[in-house]
Write a protein that holds these residues in place. Sequence first.
Motif, PDB file in Angstrom:
ATOM      1  N   ALA A  21       1.008  -1.202  -0.083  1.00  0.00           N
ATOM      2  CA  ALA A  21       0.067  -0.142  -0.070  1.00  0.00           C
ATOM      3  C   ALA A  21       0.804   1.325   0.024  1.00  0.00           C
ATOM      4  O   ALA A  21       0.638   2.337  -0.370  1.00  0.00           O
ATOM      5  CB  ALA A  21      -0.831   0.010   1.074  1.00  0.00           C
ATOM      6  N   LEU A  22       1.971   1.199   0.430  1.00  0.00           N
ATOM      7  CA  LEU A  22       3.078   2.307   0.539  1.00  0.00           C
ATOM      8  C   LEU A  22       3.374   2.884  -0.841  1.00  0.00           C
ATOM      9  O   LEU A  22       3.597   3.971  -0.970  1.00  0.00           O
ATOM     10  CB  LEU A  22       3.944   2.105   1.635  1.00  0.00           C
ATOM     11  N   GLY A  23       3.544   1.931  -1.788  1.00  0.00           N
ATOM     12  CA  GLY A  23       4.124   2.194  -2.942  1.00  0.00           C
ATOM     13  C   GLY A  23       3.163   3.420  -3.446  1.00  0.00           C
ATOM     14  O   GLY A  23       3.846   4.450  -3.937  1.00  0.00           O
ATOM     15  N   PRO A  24       1.934   3.040  -3.697  1.00  0.00           N
ATOM     16  CA  PRO A  24       0.954   4.042  -4.384  1.00  0.00           C
ATOM     17  C   PRO A  24       0.826   5.431  -3.592  1.00  0.00           C
ATOM     18  O   PRO A  24       0.789   6.364  -4.271  1.00  0.00           O
ATOM     19  CB  PRO A  24      -0.476   3.257  -4.532  1.00  0.00           C
ATOM     20  N   ALA A  25       1.052   5.135  -2.288  1.00  0.00           N
ATOM     21  CA  ALA A  25       0.965   6.468  -1.360  1.00  0.00           C
ATOM     22  C   ALA A  25       2.263   7.305  -1.772  1.00  0.00           C
ATOM     23  O   ALA A  25       2.166   8.545  -1.728  1.00  0.00           O
ATOM     24  CB  ALA A  25       0.729   5.919   0.000  1.00  0.00           C
ATOM     25  N   MET A  26       3.215   6.736  -1.969  1.00  0.00           N
ATOM     26  CA  MET A  26       4.529   7.504  -2.038  1.00  0.00           C
ATOM     27  C   MET A  26       4.358   8.040  -3.487  1.00  0.00           C
ATOM     28  O   MET A  26       4.741   9.245  -3.690  1.00  0.00           O
ATOM     29  CB  MET A  26       5.874   6.645  -1.829  1.00  0.00           C
ATOM     30  N   ALA A  27       3.866   7.506  -4.425  1.00  0.00           N
ATOM     31  CA  ALA A  27       3.612   7.868  -5.798  1.00  0.00           C
ATOM     32  C   ALA A  27       2.824   9.006  -5.706  1.00  0.00           C
ATOM     33  O   ALA A  27       2.811  10.124  -6.370  1.00  0.00           O
ATOM     34  CB  ALA A  27       2.977   6.908  -6.713  1.00  0.00           C
ATOM     35  N   ASP A 271      20.811  19.188  -4.953  1.00  0.00           N
ATOM     36  CA  ASP A 271      20.255  18.248  -6.360  1.00  0.00           C
ATOM     37  C   ASP A 271      20.960  16.928  -6.296  1.00  0.00           C
ATOM     38  O   ASP A 271      20.649  16.121  -7.067  1.00  0.00           O
ATOM     39  CB  ASP A 271      20.931  19.120  -7.611  1.00  0.00           C
ATOM     40  N   HIS A 272      21.893  16.532  -5.416  1.00  0.00           N
ATOM     41  CA  HIS A 272      22.529  15.298  -5.048  1.00  0.00           C
ATOM     42  C   HIS A 272      21.472  14.323  -4.801  1.00  0.00           C
ATOM     43  O   HIS A 272      21.407  13.017  -4.795  1.00  0.00           O
ATOM     44  CB  HIS A 272      23.611  15.323  -4.190  1.00  0.00           C
ATOM     45  N   VAL A 273      20.238  14.773  -4.239  1.00  0.00           N
ATOM     46  CA  VAL A 273      19.283  13.710  -3.862  1.00  0.00           C
ATOM     47  C   VAL A 273      18.648  13.458  -5.163  1.00  0.00           C
ATOM     48  O   VAL A 273      17.886  14.094  -5.908  1.00  0.00           O
ATOM     49  CB  VAL A 273      18.017  14.561  -2.961  1.00  0.00           C
ATOM     50  N   HIS A 274      18.971  12.268  -5.608  1.00  0.00           N
ATOM     51  CA  HIS A 274      18.393  11.425  -6.796  1.00  0.00           C
ATOM     52  C   HIS A 274      16.994  11.307  -7.189  1.00  0.00           C
ATOM     53  O   HIS A 274      16.336  11.773  -8.298  1.00  0.00           O
ATOM     54  CB  HIS A 274      19.285  10.305  -7.273  1.00  0.00           C
ATOM     55  N   THR A 275      16.417  10.793  -6.139  1.00  0.00           N
ATOM     56  CA  THR A 275      14.932  10.516  -6.409  1.00  0.00           C
ATOM     57  C   THR A 275      14.190  10.525  -5.001  1.00  0.00           C
ATOM     58  O   THR A 275      14.756  10.133  -4.053  1.00  0.00           O
ATOM     59  CB  THR A 275      14.942   9.174  -7.000  1.00  0.00           C
ATOM     60  N   GLU A 276      12.898  10.570  -5.271  1.00  0.00           N
ATOM     61  CA  GLU A 276      12.016  10.158  -4.070  1.00  0.00           C
ATOM     62  C   GLU A 276      11.489   8.537  -4.549  1.00  0.00           C
ATOM     63  O   GLU A 276      11.298   8.300  -5.566  1.00  0.00           O
ATOM     64  CB  GLU A 276      10.718  11.080  -4.186  1.00  0.00           C
ATOM     65  N   LEU A 277      10.877   8.021  -3.515  1.00  0.00           N
ATOM     66  CA  LEU A 277      10.275   6.728  -3.529  1.00  0.00           C
ATOM     67  C   LEU A 277       9.028   6.791  -4.535  1.00  0.00           C
ATOM     68  O   LEU A 277       9.109   5.964  -5.305  1.00  0.00           O
ATOM     69  CB  LEU A 277       9.854   6.179  -2.068  1.00  0.00           C
ATOM     70  N   GLY A 278       8.407   7.771  -4.630  1.00  0.00           N
ATOM     71  CA  GLY A 278       7.224   7.692  -5.465  1.00  0.00           C
ATOM     72  C   GLY A 278       7.768   7.857  -6.882  1.00  0.00           C
ATOM     73  O   GLY A 278       7.163   7.299  -7.735  1.00  0.00           O
ATOM     74  N   GLU A 279       9.077   8.279  -7.244  1.00  0.00           N
ATOM     75  CA  GLU A 279       9.538   8.707  -8.617  1.00  0.00           C
ATOM     76  C   GLU A 279      10.246   7.415  -8.994  1.00  0.00           C
ATOM     77  O   GLU A 279       9.723   6.873 -10.071  1.00  0.00           O
ATOM     78  CB  GLU A 279      10.654   9.490  -8.693  1.00  0.00           C
TER      79      GLU A 279
END
Length: 329
Positions: A21-27, A271-279
């Motif tokens: 469930a956390l996957g869609p929530a982070m997206a 900018d070194h933070v490459h991505t969020e989980l949702g991405e």
Amino acid sequence: MLVLGRSHIEALLDMDALIDALGPAMADLTAGSASAPDRVAATVPERQGFVAAMPGYVPSAGALASKLVSLFPHNAGTSLPTHQAVIVVFDPDTGEPVAFLDGTAITSARTAACSALSARLLARADSTVLALLGTGVQARSHARAICRVRPILQIRVAGRDPAKAAALAGELSSVLDADVRAVPAYAEALDGADIAAATTHALEPVVRRPWLTPGVHVISVGYNPDGREVDDATVAEALVCVESRQAALAPFPAGSNDLLMPIRDGVITADHVHTELGELVSSSKPGRTSPDQITLYKSVGVAVQDAVAAALVVAAARKKSVGEEIALG
């Protein structure tokens, strides 16, 4: 209002369902359809503690909730946990408060579940060795959750107190199908580990680049307003993933010293933070690009995680007619 205690939460909350469930929530959070403002806190300086408020709304999950969480580090070694919380769940259509939950168990579970999601998205599929840094509640929940997404065969437990590390290793051995052993030092736990989960209240880094094996996925969930878990060299070299750039790079009490300190010192930029989980969930950003790449998931905790977990618990409680109903009015 439905009232659910800690034993109810632990019995009702399904870890596999929560990870999924956390996957869609982070997206949703990344897309801007979920709402989770930066947490605010009232500080208690004489105890180095604080109480923070964390409201969150996830429309796709029908989840609206707010958590009040305290962090009192001096509780370590006592009968009380360092983190304690309560959660109020609201009807997203009317705003009516419909449930009051123990939030301590939910915080433990949702943090570990999101770490497991990061491992599913970033750790090598053949990861078999887990380094568990820390011996508290989060260490326990992380071992259980990560074993659900990767074929962990060996777990090495390290902490400040060898007796606690040994006790946790024994406890996990009885519930997990893995070789669990206590080791005397963080460096020894990390040597050859495929996944490292840091769950400490460390002042000085417990994850250091010379101790890491190529290809490791590092998870860091610990929080200390005066310290950090991960050293500059690891942060600088790793592909860095967070739940929310806004939350991770915000000032106290929301952000992460593990990122803010190297940014302040000019080691990296934001900018070194490459991505969020949702991405990663939505495939709008790439994850791991080689087997030897070091990846780092730095968690600060966001309210959508609590809202989704609480909604799952309330739905399960109503299905099984569990809990106590009280009238507020």
